[in-house]
Every structure is written in structure tokens, then in C-alpha cells.
Design a protein around this motif. Structure first.
Motif, short mmCIF file in Angstrom:
data_model
loop_
_atom_site.label_atom_id
_atom_site.label_comp_id
_atom_site.label_asym_id
_atom_site.label_seq_id
_atom_site.Cartn_x
_atom_site.Cartn_y
_atom_site.Cartn_z
N UNK A 210 -48.03 48.40 29.11
CA UNK A 210 -47.68 47.75 30.31
C UNK A 210 -47.92 48.25 31.60
N UNK A 211 -49.34 48.90 31.69
CA UNK A 211 -49.63 49.78 33.02
C UNK A 211 -49.87 48.52 33.93
N UNK A 212 -49.78 47.43 33.63
CA UNK A 212 -50.28 46.23 34.49
C UNK A 212 -48.98 45.32 34.64
N UNK A 273 -52.82 61.35 31.18
CA UNK A 273 -52.41 60.08 31.00
C UNK A 273 -53.34 59.06 30.48
N UNK A 274 -53.28 58.27 29.31
CA UNK A 274 -54.13 57.31 28.93
C UNK A 274 -53.62 55.90 28.84
N UNK A 275 -53.84 55.05 29.73
CA UNK A 275 -53.21 53.69 29.58
C UNK A 275 -53.61 52.96 28.50
N UNK A 276 -52.70 52.18 28.03
CA UNK A 276 -53.00 51.15 27.09
C UNK A 276 -53.18 49.75 27.62
N UNK A 277 -54.57 49.33 27.45
CA UNK A 277 -54.74 48.02 28.04
C UNK A 277 -55.04 47.06 27.00
N UNK A 278 -54.24 46.04 27.00
CA UNK A 278 -54.34 44.95 26.09
C UNK A 278 -55.33 43.76 26.50
N UNK A 279 -55.81 43.17 25.58
CA UNK A 279 -56.73 42.14 25.82
C UNK A 279 -56.67 40.88 24.59
N UNK A 280 -56.69 39.84 24.96
CA UNK A 280 -56.82 38.69 24.13
C UNK A 280 -57.91 37.88 24.18
N UNK A 281 -58.59 38.17 25.46
CA UNK A 281 -59.93 37.59 26.08
C UNK A 281 -60.97 38.61 26.18
#
Length: 339
Positions: A210-212, A273-281
């Protein structure tokens, strides 16, 4: 895409990790298999190699989709991380928790869904406050010796437990945790009190989820767009709104999207630090990938730090008080009474 070493290991991972919690349409949201394949293709074509999933994501569908995808790809190109702990069936009372029994069962099921012989990084998903940490570490080390897991990591666990675990692992010659996954963003900085200093000490890479802040930091809620965050969430309160406005202002100055600013802030920290970015589109992913080309000035970082600062509490704030002076000769603290 640049590559970084994951913790105190020789494992090279891309500077953005692809979160796949949304792969699958269970619950009325998420990406179907075709869209998920498209997202992973775009990520890989951009140089991304670090995939994050879990046994519980979409009740196993996320792992199944990744498994179908990897069966058509070069498996060794990807660094595949999954997790165990949370209940993924109701067949028995040991189908959840940190125990060795659940670990072994969960890993075997994950390997089948992922259609692979090994998991690159296995996270303990969340601390159950029941299982002894030595049981966890011995189980992980056995899986590593069996070749079913390559590296151990841990998520959502108190700092003292992780510290005890890594110290015990070093003493016993077991595999240590190389990564720590926790909530961390401009809206959620409490990990800076104990967890992040602990990770720095042990050379662990922090992989923020949840970095955003669930999309709050993109500014879409302030622009009137609707999302999945409930109206009474702390991610949308007055403090969050003031922080998000600073993100929006900086984004406008740089001519980039708000997500670029929020993500680059986590990538610009003094610790790994390596952020996890999720995407559904696919459009979401393509926008997030542009983050690697964004540079925040020291002034911008200072603005973001100041807008989102938190109280460290004791002993963090105590060490920073004017009443605590460092004796440059002996390295001791001189206590100066304030009267």
C-alpha cells in the motif's frame, strides 16, 4: 528498470515489485486472467522481475494465474514471492497460522497452483502470536535445504520478533529473513518507530505494501473520483488530505502523476526499499512504471517528510530531545535538567 540486491543476499530484483493481489475476479473486483497476463507482460518488458503474491490472494486464483503465465515464460527470469499463514480452506484447524504443519501444507499447495518446483522468496504473512519463532525458522530452513524455497522473508510482524528470529538464525546457522513487508507510505509512517530501524540493522530490504495508501495518495478522492476506500477511513481524514495536497502540488510542478511522487518518495529513502505496486488495469501499471524516471529534489523530499512527519514516541523522540546531549568524548548521554 534498475536492479537491487534483496537484503543481505545476492538475489537481484527490480526496483519496483509487482503486487498481484488483484489477479482474479473473486469478490466482484480484480483482473481476469487475460488482463493479468497483459499486466505481467508489460512489467517484464519494462525489466521487472519481482512478483509478489500469497496463498490467500483471491482464494488461490492469483497463484493459479501466475502459474499459468510462468508455464509459458522463462521461469528463472522471475523472482517469485508468495506467503503462507492465512486460512485458505476450512478442512482442518491447522489450515492457518505460522506453525510448521501449516507452512508445509501451504507451500505444497502453492507449488501446485504456481506450477513450479520452487518458490524464490517465502514470506511469513502475519504473526499469529502463538507459534515459537524457532519453529518458524527451522521450518523455513528445512524448505530451503529441500530446494522448495530459496529465501526466507517475513511480513506484518513485531520488530522484536523479527530481531529475535534473525539473531537466533545467525546463532544456529539457519537461513535469515532477507526482506520485511509492512505497510509504509506517506500516510503510514509508523514503521519508522521500530520496524525500519530493525530492518536497517539486519540489512533487510523493506517491501512496502500500500505505498499509495489504497489510491488515496493519487489524489483521485480529492478530485471526486470514487474508489474502494470507505469515507470514514483514516486514509481520507484531514491529515491525509493535507499530505495528499502536497503530493499533488509537487506532481504539478514536475509535470508527473501523483503516484510517481508518492512511490519515488519510498524509493528515495536511506534504507533499501522496494515498493509493491498493484495493478488490475494495464494503464495503472504503465503509469506506475514511469516512476523510475522521476527524480525528486532534496527540497521536494523535505516537503514530503515535513508534511507527513509523525511522533516517534519513546524512545525515538526522547533521543531527539534537546535535553539529551551526546558527549563527543565518551559517546555517553549527558542529561541536562530543564528547569
Amino acid at each position: 528498470m534498475k536492479y537491487k540486491l534483496l537484503g543481505r543476499s545476492g538475489l537481484k530484483v527490480s526496483e519496483l515489485c509487482l503486487g498481484t493481489m488483484g489477479f482474479g475476479t473473486e469478490g466482484g473486483w480484480g483482473a481476469d486472467a487475460a488482463t493479468s497476463f497483459e499486466i505481467m507482460d508489460a512489467y517484464a518488458n519494462a525489466g521487472g522481475n519481482f512478483l509478489d503474491t500469497a496463498n490467500i490472494y483471491k482464494l488461490g486464483t492469483s497463484e493459479k494465474i501466475i502459474g499459468d503465465y510462468l508455464s509459458t515464460q522463462d521461469r528463472d527470469y522471475f523472482v517469485l514471492a508468495t506467503k503462507y499463514t492465512l486460512k485458505d480452506n476450512t478442512t482442518n484447524p491447522n489450515a492457518s497460522g505460522n506453525s510448521r504443519k501449516n507452512m508445509m501444507r501451504s507451500v505444497e499447495d502453492s507449488l501446485k497452483r504456481l506450477k513450479t518446483d520452487f518458490i524464490d522468496v517465502l514470506y511469513l504473512h502475519i504473526w499469529d502470536d502463538i507459534t515459537p519463532i524457532d519453529e518458524v525458522l527451522r521450518g523455513l530452513d528445512d524448505l530451503i535445504k529441500q530446494g522448495k524455497v530459496t529465501y526466507a522473508a517475513i511480513s506484518d510482524t513485531p520488530a522484536w520478533v523479527v530481531a529475535k528470529g534473525n539473531t537466533l538464525a545467525e546463532l544456529m546457522g539457519w537461513s535469515q529473513f532477507i526482506a520485511l513487508q509492512v505497510e509504509y507510505s506517506l500516510l503510514a509512517r509508523t514503521a519508522e518507530r521500530e520496524l525500519i530501524p530493525m530492518a536497517k540493522h539486519f540489512g533487510m530490504t523493506v517491501t512496502p505494501w500500500a505505498p499509495l495508501a489504497g489510491g488515496a495518495l493519487t489524489g483521485k478522492y480529492l478530485k471526486g473520483d470514487r474508489g474502494r476506500i470507505k469515507a470514514d477511513s483514516k486514509r481520507l481524514d484531514a491529515r491525509a488530505e493535507s499530505i495528499t495536497k502536497v503530493v499533488m502540488d509537487i506532481a504539478q510542478q514536475l509535470g508527473v502523476s501523483e503516484s510517481h511522487v508518492a512511490l519515488q518518495w519510498t524509493m528515495s529513502k536511506s534504507f533499501s526499499c522496494i515498493p509493491i505496486v498493484g495493478a488490475t488495469k494495464i494503464d495503472q501499471l504503465k503509469d506506475n512504471l514511469k516512476t523510475v524516471d522521476v527524480v525528486l529534489s532534496p527540497g521536494h523530499i523535505a516537503m514530503l517528510d515535513d508534511a507527513s512527519k509523525i511522533e516517534l514516541g519513546f524512545p525515538g523522540d526522547f533521543f531527539n530531545e534537546e535535553a539529551v546531549k551526546v558527549n563527543s568524548f565518551g559517546g555517553f548521554y549527558d542529561m541536562v535538567e530543564k528547569r
